[in-house]
Motif scaffolding. Structure first.
Motif, PDB file in Angstrom:
ATOM      1  N   HIS A   1      28.593  67.582  53.334  1.00 51.22           N
ATOM      2  CA  HIS A   1      28.954  68.389  53.436  1.00 51.22           C
ATOM      3  C   HIS A   1      29.599  67.498  55.531  1.00 51.22           C
ATOM      4  CE1 HIS A   1      29.791  73.248  53.775  1.00 51.22           C
ATOM      5  NE2 HIS A   1      31.000  72.362  52.893  1.00 51.22           N
TER       6      HIS A   1
ATOM      7  N   THR B   1      34.009  74.342  49.353  1.00 46.01           N
ATOM      8  CA  THR B   1      33.297  72.676  48.966  1.00 46.01           C
ATOM      9  C   THR B   1      32.974  72.512  47.933  1.00 46.01           C
ATOM     10  OG1 THR B   1      31.283  72.762  50.325  1.00 46.01           O
ATOM     11  CG2 THR B   1      34.079  71.617  51.481  1.00 46.01           C
TER      12      THR B   1
ATOM     13  N   VAL C   1      33.892  74.098  55.455  1.00 42.24           N
ATOM     14  CA  VAL C   1      33.407  73.832  56.458  1.00 42.24           C
ATOM     15  C   VAL C   1      34.385  75.131  57.577  1.00 42.24           C
ATOM     16  CG1 VAL C   1      32.515  71.788  56.549  1.00 42.24           C
ATOM     17  CG2 VAL C   1      34.833  72.020  56.521  1.00 42.24           C
TER      18      VAL C   1
ATOM     19  N   CYS D   1      30.083  71.694  59.742  1.00 41.02           N
ATOM     20  CA  CYS D   1      29.860  71.198  59.286  1.00 41.02           C
ATOM     21  C   CYS D   1      28.541  71.239  58.481  1.00 41.02           C
ATOM     22  CB  CYS D   1      30.276  69.892  59.307  1.00 41.02           C
ATOM     23  SG  CYS D   1      31.442  68.812  60.203  1.00 41.02           S
TER      24      CYS D   1
END
Length: 303
Positions: A66, A130, A236, A111
């Motif tokens: 991240h 993600t 995030v 993050c």
């Protein structure tokens, strides 16, 4: 001043002529991009012990899957809004502090590990996922034959504020025996409780379990149970008012996925050796993760 002028122009383009007519209260509090442009720095919220998502190298720097994605977002923000060279600063966050540190403007982008849940979406703007992570349970060798229902009546270590807590409670809803939750701030602290015999099991994202086991003096003493407690998209986060930054992040993440670069980043952090761990995690992407790589933003589908 050039950067601030570009931001004002960008606001008009993105939100139309009415966007410039901010209320007095809004005018008194510049948006994050204006504040970032003026200060010349952007602050990323990062975790200290969350290999391979976001972790400290022990010397003050943070790295991870991240963190690398967030730095791509920072580069895109610089270009899109004609920002000056920005100093990137990291501030440690935890599952329990991430929302408060984001919303009180201590950090600009969170993050760390952020599960995409209704609760998270009420408190922050959540990017395209993600990865899709599995929350699993780890035990010591003597308990390696346990099934998830066998956790009833046992003690389980969890991170404060994690999604493992409601998932464990849901699992035990039909049982007369209750799990004793023992909470700690970081995944490293949770693993230490298992290592020292203070809990019967721990529940963390699978990658965290593998990372903590890899750092143990005797990795062979610990086993991950076969069944997943839950699957969850991970992303995030941004403040609710930071719609422009959120939109750029989604563009960056979607672009990385469509180009195939996100798959390479995943392999780099989850499958290959990384700084701080003696061995590679060797964790292949789940089918659900491959699905969102092929269709960015589709994390609302069946996992």
């Amino acid at each position: 001043m050039r950067a601030l002028t570009a931001l004002a122009t960008s606001a008009a383009v993105l939100f139309g002529p009415g966007a410039a007519a901010a209320s007095p209260a809004a005018a008194a509090e510049p948006d994050s991009l204006q504040r970032i442009a003026k200060s010349g720095r952007i602050v990323l919220g990062a975790r200290d012990h969350s290999h391979p998502i976001s972790y400290s190298d022990g010397a003050g720097a943070h790295l991870g899957y991240h963190m690398e994605i967030c730095l791509r977002v920072v580069a895109a923000l610089r270009q899109r809004f004609d920002l000056p060279p920005l100093k990137v600063v990291t501030v440690p966050t935890t599952a329990a502090t991430r929302f408060s540190l984001l919303n009180n403007r201590t950090v600009d982008i969170e993050c760390g590990y952020n599960a995409v849940t209704p609760t998270a979406q009420q408190q922050a703007l959540v990017s395209h996922a993600t990865i899709v992570s599995e929350i699993r349970v780890m035990v010591r060798e003597a308990q390696k034959g346990l099934a998830l229902p066998d956790l009833a009546g046992r003690s389980v270590g969890v991170v404060v504020g994690s999604t493992a807590i409601p998932s464990l409670r849901l699992l035990m809803r039909s049982s007369t025996l209750k799990i004793t939750e023992v909470a700690a701030r970081h995944s490293a602290d949770v693993f230490a409780m298992l290592d020292q015999g203070r809990v019967d099991a721990i529940s963390l994202p699978q990658a965290y379990l593998l990372a903590q086991r890899a750092q143990a003096a005797e990795p062979g003493r610990f086993f991950v149970l076969d069944a997943a407690l839950r699957s969850e998209p991970v992303a995030v986060m941004f403040r609710l008012e930071d719609e422009r930054m959120h939109a750029v992040a989604n563009e960056v993440i979607a672009g990385l996925m469509r180009s195939g670069e996100m798959a390479l980043l995943y392999a780099k952090w989850f499958q290959q050796p990384i700084p701080g761990l003696p061995t590679a995690l060797g964790l292949p992407p789940s089918p659900a993760t491959l699905r969102i790589f092929a269709k960015p933003g589709d994390e609302t589908g069946d996992l």
